[in-house]
Design an enzyme around this catalytic site. Structure first.
Site, mmCIF file in Angstrom:
data_model
loop_
_atom_site.group_PDB
_atom_site.id
_atom_site.type_symbol
_atom_site.label_atom_id
_atom_site.label_comp_id
_atom_site.label_asym_id
_atom_site.label_seq_id
_atom_site.Cartn_x
_atom_site.Cartn_y
_atom_site.Cartn_z
ATOM 1 N N CYS A 272 50.615 88.048 67.948
ATOM 2 C CA CYS A 272 51.696 87.408 68.826
ATOM 3 C C CYS A 272 52.791 88.491 68.919
ATOM 4 O O CYS A 272 53.339 89.008 69.880
ATOM 5 C CB CYS A 272 52.341 86.084 68.127
ATOM 6 S SG CYS A 272 51.016 84.867 67.753
HETATM 7 N N1 SAJ Z 1 57.339 90.414 59.634
HETATM 8 C C1 SAJ Z 1 58.474 90.921 59.187
HETATM 9 N N2 SAJ Z 1 59.734 90.814 58.587
HETATM 10 C C2 SAJ Z 1 60.170 89.342 58.785
HETATM 11 C C3 SAJ Z 1 58.976 88.621 59.282
HETATM 12 C C4 SAJ Z 1 57.691 88.984 59.756
HETATM 13 O O1 SAJ Z 1 58.175 92.482 58.873
HETATM 14 O O2 SAJ Z 1 60.885 88.859 58.581
HETATM 15 C C5 SAJ Z 1 56.456 90.883 60.244
HETATM 16 C C6 SAJ Z 1 55.211 90.257 59.344
HETATM 17 O O3 SAJ Z 1 54.833 90.906 58.390
HETATM 18 C C7 SAJ Z 1 53.951 90.703 60.400
HETATM 19 C C8 SAJ Z 1 54.624 90.530 61.595
HETATM 20 O O4 SAJ Z 1 56.199 90.803 61.477
HETATM 21 O O5 SAJ Z 1 53.427 91.694 60.321
HETATM 22 C C9 SAJ Z 1 54.642 89.030 62.285
HETATM 23 O O6 SAJ Z 1 55.076 88.125 61.477
HETATM 24 P P1 SAJ Z 1 55.188 86.300 61.679
HETATM 25 O O7 SAJ Z 1 55.983 85.758 60.740
HETATM 26 O O8 SAJ Z 1 56.169 86.584 63.123
HETATM 27 O O9 SAJ Z 1 53.964 85.769 61.862
HETATM 28 P P2 SAJ Z 1 52.972 85.701 63.159
HETATM 29 O O10 SAJ Z 1 52.789 86.762 63.946
HETATM 30 O O11 SAJ Z 1 51.660 84.965 62.631
HETATM 31 O O12 SAJ Z 1 53.730 84.787 63.969
HETATM 32 C C10 SAJ Z 1 53.413 83.661 64.354
HETATM 33 C C11 SAJ Z 1 54.129 83.112 65.723
HETATM 34 N N3 SAJ Z 1 53.629 81.903 65.986
HETATM 35 C C12 SAJ Z 1 53.142 81.679 67.288
HETATM 36 O O13 SAJ Z 1 53.075 82.553 68.297
HETATM 37 C C13 SAJ Z 1 52.609 80.414 67.711
HETATM 38 C C14 SAJ Z 1 55.405 82.924 65.568
HETATM 39 O O14 SAJ Z 1 56.033 82.317 66.694
HETATM 40 C C15 SAJ Z 1 55.992 82.158 64.144
HETATM 41 O O15 SAJ Z 1 57.193 82.015 64.227
HETATM 42 C C16 SAJ Z 1 55.284 82.796 62.995
HETATM 43 O O16 SAJ Z 1 53.915 82.711 63.194
HETATM 44 C C17 SAJ Z 1 55.637 82.046 61.864
HETATM 45 O O17 SAJ Z 1 56.789 81.435 61.673
HETATM 46 O O18 SAJ Z 1 54.678 81.850 60.823
#
Ligand code: SAJ
Length: 434
Positions: A272
């Protein structure tokens, strides 16, 4: 046709079709089946079709017993025979929308689904596109082909967009209790789409158009990408200023309003966050609008693996060691904690870059246990033994799975670069944080 479909939705006599039985489509199919509808799950992968029809779930958020139950009650069946789209009263399209190598949107899966829909779908049916995509896709890729066939939106067919909000493995939020946004090509379209989704999802939020609904998802994920890039840049600044960014963020997070913590890391992965914002900036350019935030965030986040290499060389340099010929273990390869998904994982980029610098690199990940290297070689997770740890010149904490015993790692490691502040409680001099 509108009243007929309303009635079928009210009576639960409508047959629901869902194209794409992955982490979005299968949970949705089970929810509609549990709500009492007959559901047909369409997928091009015969293995998925076989597993669904035998009640074997391959999706972490769908328990096999729940799947088996609706299959046994003949409320859900799967097929690769798309001609059965002629039997359904509504179709939710839940197919992937990846990026091409050239970083522009790949909507070929949507196009392929629409080819089948245009071939088989009957008049009076509802189509809801769920795949994350740029504003305008629903009008261009769903409405226009159907109208060319004489299916007038709002009259002979009903067309909506409703972004998927599935967070695989999330123990709190699932398809049923995550609010669902929906927008239609016409008010009648939206009315029907909302009525259908309200039968199995607790909260449905209506917006004015399908383009608004498409933009909602892109805002949600661009918001994350930009804020992650912000803290990554602040981390690099604090490193130069000798300030502990992790203490700063944790302190800012005590503010009960007007702040939301994000954390620095080795880069961003997943299906995403690295991709969705690119869909938006690509489309904006067709309107001569250059979205600087997205480009900047993509640049900063994309550069993080190279920044980690820079920190690795600084740390080894302190011990008069070049990266070349150093033994390095990457702890955690999945794109985020407690998942097994390797898509776009920064750990993979880090592995490639370290090897390109001549290091001997191994990895450990209890969830993502192997991957194919750029040269097509299968690389398998190394056991985390005392000997393995002692044998490394440097351990890099890349993904902080909750199952790790960090005390054991700290005890036996010579040097650790912690990119996630997973070792927040330890103060050994062997530990360096981003
Ligand atoms: N990450 C960071 N720092 C942060 C948060 C994330 O480096 O503060 C990195 C993570 O390690 C990862 C990437 O960013 O590599 C994405 O992380 P994410 O927490 O956004 O997780 P995702 O990719 O699984 O995003 C999904 C998304 N859900 C959908 O698209 C339906 C996102 O909108 C959600 O907010 C997220 O899950 C969630 O909150 O878990």
């Amino acid at each position: 046709m509108k009243e007929t479909l309303h009635r079928k939705i009210r009576e639960k006599s409508a047959t629901i079709g869902i194209i794409g039985q992955g982490y979005v489509g299968l949970p949705l199919a089970v929810e509609f089946a549990n709500a009492g509808f007959n559901v047909i799950g369409f997928d091009i992968d015969p293995a998925k079709v076989e597993k669904i029809n035998t009640g074997v779930s391959y999706i972490v958020d769908v328990k096999s017993e729940d799947l088996k139950a609706v299959v046994a009650k003949k409320k859900l069946c799967a097929t690769a025979d798309f001609s059965r789209l002629g039997d359904v009263d509504s179709i939710s399209i839940c197919v992937p929308t990846p990026l091409r190598k050239t970083k522009d949107p790949d909507i070929s899966y949507i196009a392929a689904s629409m080819e089948q829909i245009c071939k088989y779908m009957k008049k009076g049916a509802l189509v809801v596109l769920e795949s994350t995509t740029y504003p305008g896709t629903t009008t261009e890729m769903v409405r226009e082909p159907l109208e060319q066939k004489g299916f007038k939106a709002g009259k002979d067919t009903f067309i909506c967009f409703s972004p998927e909000r599935v967070d695989p493995g999330n123990a709190v939020y699932n398809t049923k209790n995550t609010p669902k946004v929906i927008g239609g090509e016409t008010p009648a379209c939206c009315e029907l789409g909302a009525a259908l989704y309200r039968t199995c999802i607790n909260t449905v939020h209506i917006v004015g158009t399908s383009a608004e609904a498409e933009m909602v998802k892109l805002l949600e994920n661009t918001f994350r990408a930009v804020n992650i890039a912000l803290v990554n840049e602040l981390m690099m600044m604090c490193d130069r200023m000798g300030i502990n960014i992790w203490n700063v963020i944790n302190a800012a997070a005590t503010k009960p309003f007007g702040f939301m913590p994000f954390y620095p890391g080795p880069g961003i992965g997943g299906h995403c966050i690295p991709l969705d914002p690119m869909y938006l900036s690509w489309k904006a350019k067709t309107y001569d609008f250059y979205n600087r935030f997205i480009e900047l965030a993509t640049d900063i986040n994309g550069n993080m693996p190279y920044y980690v290499i820079h920190r690795v060389s600084r740390i080894l340099n302190q011990h008069e060691k070049p990266i070349k010929n150093s033994k390095i273990l990457i702890l955690g390869m999945a794109y985020k904690a407690n998942v097994d998904d390797l898509r776009e994982s920064p750990g993979l980029e880090l592995y490639r870059l370290l090897r390109a610098e001549g290091a001997y690199v191994v990895f450990n990940d209890p969830h993502a246990t192997s991957f194919k290297s750029m040269l097509g070689k299968i690389v398998r997770s190394t056991d985390l033994t005392e000997e393995t740890l002692k044998n490394q010149d440097l351990i890099i904490v890349v993904t902080n799975h909750k199952t790790y015993d960090y005390g054991f790692v700290v005890k036996h490691a010579k040097l650790i670069l912690d990119t996630r502040n997973a070792l927040g409680l330890f103060t050994e001099p062997s530990i360096v944080r981003l």
